[in-house]
Design a protein around this motif. Sequence first.
Motif, PDB file in Angstrom:
ATOM      1  N   ILE A   1       1.012  -1.284  -0.009  1.00 14.62           N
ATOM      2  CA  ILE A   1      -0.069   0.061   0.082  1.00 14.62           C
ATOM      3  C   ILE A   1       1.016   1.232  -0.038  1.00 14.62           C
ATOM      4  O   ILE A   1       1.750   1.309   0.865  1.00 14.62           O
ATOM      5  CB  ILE A   1      -0.942   0.013   1.206  1.00 14.62           C
ATOM      6  N   GLU A   2       0.794   2.049  -0.994  1.00 19.29           N
ATOM      7  CA  GLU A   2       1.483   3.451  -1.156  1.00 19.29           C
ATOM      8  C   GLU A   2       0.405   4.487  -0.966  1.00 19.29           C
ATOM      9  O   GLU A   2      -0.482   4.496  -1.283  1.00 19.29           O
ATOM     10  CB  GLU A   2       2.084   3.422  -2.385  1.00 19.29           C
ATOM     11  N   SER A   3       1.159   5.382  -0.392  1.00 20.65           N
ATOM     12  CA  SER A   3       0.232   6.798   0.091  1.00 20.65           C
ATOM     13  C   SER A   3       1.211   7.905   0.263  1.00 20.65           C
ATOM     14  O   SER A   3       2.409   7.700   0.277  1.00 20.65           O
ATOM     15  CB  SER A   3      -0.644   6.557   1.273  1.00 20.65           C
ATOM     16  N   LYS A   4       0.566   8.961   0.322  1.00 20.20           N
ATOM     17  CA  LYS A   4       1.549  10.381   0.620  1.00 20.20           C
ATOM     18  C   LYS A   4       0.586  11.372   1.219  1.00 20.20           C
ATOM     19  O   LYS A   4      -0.533  11.388   1.617  1.00 20.20           O
ATOM     20  CB  LYS A   4       1.858  11.060  -0.807  1.00 20.20           C
ATOM     21  N   ALA A   5       1.497  12.087   1.987  1.00 20.18           N
ATOM     22  CA  ALA A   5       1.171  13.293   2.764  1.00 20.18           C
ATOM     23  C   ALA A   5       2.082  14.513   2.705  1.00 20.18           C
ATOM     24  O   ALA A   5       3.166  14.414   2.200  1.00 20.18           O
ATOM     25  CB  ALA A   5       1.258  12.741   4.392  1.00 20.18           C
ATOM     26  N   GLY A   6       1.324  15.653   3.083  1.00 28.60           N
ATOM     27  CA  GLY A   6       1.960  16.705   3.223  1.00 28.60           C
ATOM     28  C   GLY A   6       2.711  17.096   4.582  1.00 28.60           C
ATOM     29  O   GLY A   6       2.092  17.198   5.547  1.00 28.60           O
TER      30      GLY A   6
END
Length: 418
Positions: free
Chosen positions: A263-268
Amino acid sequence: MNFKIVRKIMLCLVVLTLCGQDTLALSTTDLGLTVDLLNQDPDPVKPGEVLEVSFSIQNTGAEEVENVIVELVPKYPFSEISGQSLKNNIGTLGKRYVDERSKTVKFKILVDNNINAGQYPLEVMVYELGNRDSLCISQEFDIYVDSESNAEIESISLEKLVPGKKTNLSFVIKNVGNSPLKNAMFSWESTSDLILPVGSSNVKYINFIDIQDNATVDFEVLTNVNTIPGLYKLDMKLTYDDVEELQTITEAGTVENQKRKTIESKAGIYIGGTTDFDIVFLEQTMSGDYSFSVSNIGNNKASSVTVSIPNQEGWSVNGGSNSVVLGTLQKGDYTIADFGLTPDTYDEFLPLKFQIAYTSSDGERESQDRELSVFASEPVVIQQSIQRGQSEKSGSWLFPALILVLIVGFVIYRKKKQ
C-alpha cells in the motif's frame, strides 16, 4: 384347508403392504426435485456484506408436485436479516417435459463481519408443505467469502517541522480489513531527502496487527536549517503478508497461502513556521528608559514583531505605550527596544516579564513569553543633573582665577623687562 398355503398368502399380503408403504414413503421423500445455485451477489462476498443467492428448483419426476417449500438454513458465518424471510412457497411444479416444471427463488442473508476468507457451506432444504420432517432435498452449496486485508495510515503526529530542530515523527497504522496483518514493513521518504531520520533508518517492522487494531511507529527526524519554508511531500509505503486472502478450507484442514501486498500513500508536511527569540537587558539610557536587545535566534523569519510588557507587580510603565513595534527580524537579526519603566524598589534585581508576538513564515500569529531579572537603579538622568550642577559650581570660580593668574604673570613679565 391347507394352513401352509394360507400362511404363504398372508405373508405375501404383508410384504405387499410393506412394499406399498415404502413406495409411498419414497414418493414423499423423493419427488424428483433438484436444486441448483444459479448466482450469488456479490461474488465473492466480503465480511459484513449482504449476500443475495438465487436457486433454481426443478421437477424431473413424472408427477407434478404441489406446495413446494424452499427454505434456507444459514449457519455461521451466515445469519438471517430482519424482515427477510428464509422460506418461500413456490407453489406447484409440473412434471417433466412441462414448461412450468422449474422456478427460481432468491434469498438475502448477512455475512459475519469478522469472518476470515474461505469457502463456507450454505444449506438449502426443499420439501412439501407440512412434510418438513420428511425431507425431499437437503443440499449444501459452498459460498466463497473474501476477507482481503486492508490497512491505512490513520494519522501522522507532525504537521510542521522547524528547520534544524530534531522532532519526533509518528505514524499510526490501522488494520481496517477483516484478517490480520503479518510481517508488515513500513517506510517513508521525503522530496529530495529534505527530511531525514536521525539515529535510525526510515524503515520499521511490525510483526502482527490484529483485526481493527493499530500500531505506532516512531522516528526522530531533522531537516536542514537553510531549508526554504514551504509544503513538502512525504511518500509512505506499507507492505505485509495477507495470509487470510488466499486461505482455503479442504478436507485435510486449512491451507494458508501467503501473499505479499503493498500500500502506497503520501502526505504533506510543512517545513518552516515558528522561530525563537532571546531578550537581554542592555542599559538604562540617559533619558531614564530601560533598553533591551531582542534577537531572532531561530531558523525562520519573523514578521511584524512586537515586544510588550504586561501589567505586573514590581514595575509600572511611565506614561506611554507598553508595547514596541520592531518590524521584521530575519533569523540571526536583532534590534533595540526601549521602555520607560519605574520599579517599586531600587538597588535590587526584580523579575520583569515580556511578551513577544510575531507572524511566522507560514502566516500564523505566534507569541512567546520571556522573563528577565533586571537591576532596578535610580534614573540616570537624575545623577547626570547632579553632576552637571556640581560642574557649574566648580566653573564659577575657575574663570576669575584664570584672569588673576594672567594679570600676575603680566606684572612679573614687566618687572623683569625693566
